[in-house]
Design an enzyme around this catalytic site. Structure first.
Site, PDB file in Angstrom:
ATOM      1  N   ARG A 104      41.529   9.658  52.897  1.00  0.00           N
ATOM      2  CA  ARG A 104      40.065  10.015  52.454  1.00  0.00           C
ATOM      3  C   ARG A 104      39.065   9.047  52.625  1.00  0.00           C
ATOM      4  NH1 ARG A 104      39.381  13.988  47.181  1.00  0.00           N
ATOM      5  NH2 ARG A 104      41.046  15.159  48.482  1.00  0.00           N
ATOM      6  N   ASP A 200      51.091  14.086  41.342  1.00  0.00           N
ATOM      7  CA  ASP A 200      50.987  13.599  42.756  1.00  0.00           C
ATOM      8  C   ASP A 200      52.179  13.272  43.519  1.00  0.00           C
ATOM      9  OD1 ASP A 200      51.049  11.185  44.996  1.00  0.00           O
ATOM     10  OD2 ASP A 200      48.587  11.028  44.344  1.00  0.00           O
ATOM     11  N   ASP A 203      53.631   9.902  44.842  1.00  0.00           N
ATOM     12  CA  ASP A 203      54.101   8.962  43.755  1.00  0.00           C
ATOM     13  C   ASP A 203      55.363   9.517  43.050  1.00  0.00           C
ATOM     14  OD1 ASP A 203      51.834   7.339  43.990  1.00  0.00           O
ATOM     15  OD2 ASP A 203      50.504   8.490  42.291  1.00  0.00           O
TER      16      ASP A 203
END
Length: 209
Positions: A104, A200, A203
């Site tokens: 991003r 997430d 993660d």
């Protein structure tokens, strides 16, 4: 026109609960994502074409069905999508695996493609694009665009959980794409996280923060 399929099989829903649970550790989380991906792949391949051949059983000759040779490509969106690949490969070991990497842009907040590696025969393959989470839909839309740009004619998108906003983003940008989801969640929060979500995925898969 593409369709949205929420796969509410009891085994998928059961395992998805433990995937969401914050107390589920990395090893178990990884294994559960793998298992749910395999169960979802069972549903997503339901319409694969068959052909009839003749075989010989221990008793007699018989006509039986096999897959008609349509080639499959599995494409994870890096990095979290990698966690779903093995589950699909367990069911379709002959499939080839491509990769699409996106990040991003901190200024525009839009996804930017930084890595694409696909099988050579893109136009001949049915692609399953995988990513555990469909939040805003930006990465998925860009990944689908990337596949189409390189000649992909048949693409299905598969994720564990999705926000309605992400589903709508794909439907608007790519109305021809079928979307397969294990859980359709409530909404996105102000930070773009899926509510209730699972945190997430990258993660939790790879033990990073």
């Amino acid at each position: 026109m593409g369709n949205v399929f929420v796969i509410d099989h009891p085994l998928i829903q059961h395992k998805l609960t433990f995937i969401r649970d914050k107390n589920t550790g990395t090893k178990e989380f990884r294994e559960l994502v793998d298992e749910v991906a395999a169960l979802m792949a069972y549903e997503i391949t339901r319409d694969m074409p068959l052909q009839e051949i003749e075989i010989e059983t221990p008793v007699c000759k018989a006509k039986a069905k096999i897959l008609s040779g349509k080639k499959i490509g599995i494409v994870p969106i890096l990095r979290a999508g990698i966690g779903m690949v093995d589950g699909v490969l367990n069911l379709i070991p002959a499939a080839k695996v491509g990769h699409i990497g996106l990040y991003r842009d901190p200024k525009t907040l839009k996804p930017v493609e930084y890595y694409v590696k696909l099988p050579n025969d893109v136009e001949e393959r049915d692609f399953i694009l995988v990513d555990p989470m469909l939040a805003t839909g930006g990465s998925a839309v860009e990944a689908i665009t990337s596949l189409k740009k390189r000649g992909a004619k048949s693409i299905k998108f598969m994720c564990l959980i999705a926000a309605p906003e992400g589903v709508e983003a794909i439907k608007e940008a790519h109305p021809d794409i079928d979307i397969y989801i294990a859980g359709l969640d409530e909404k996105l929060n102000e930070k773009g996280y899926i509510i209730p979500g699972l945190g997430d995925a990258g993660d939790r898969l790879f033990g990073t923060k």
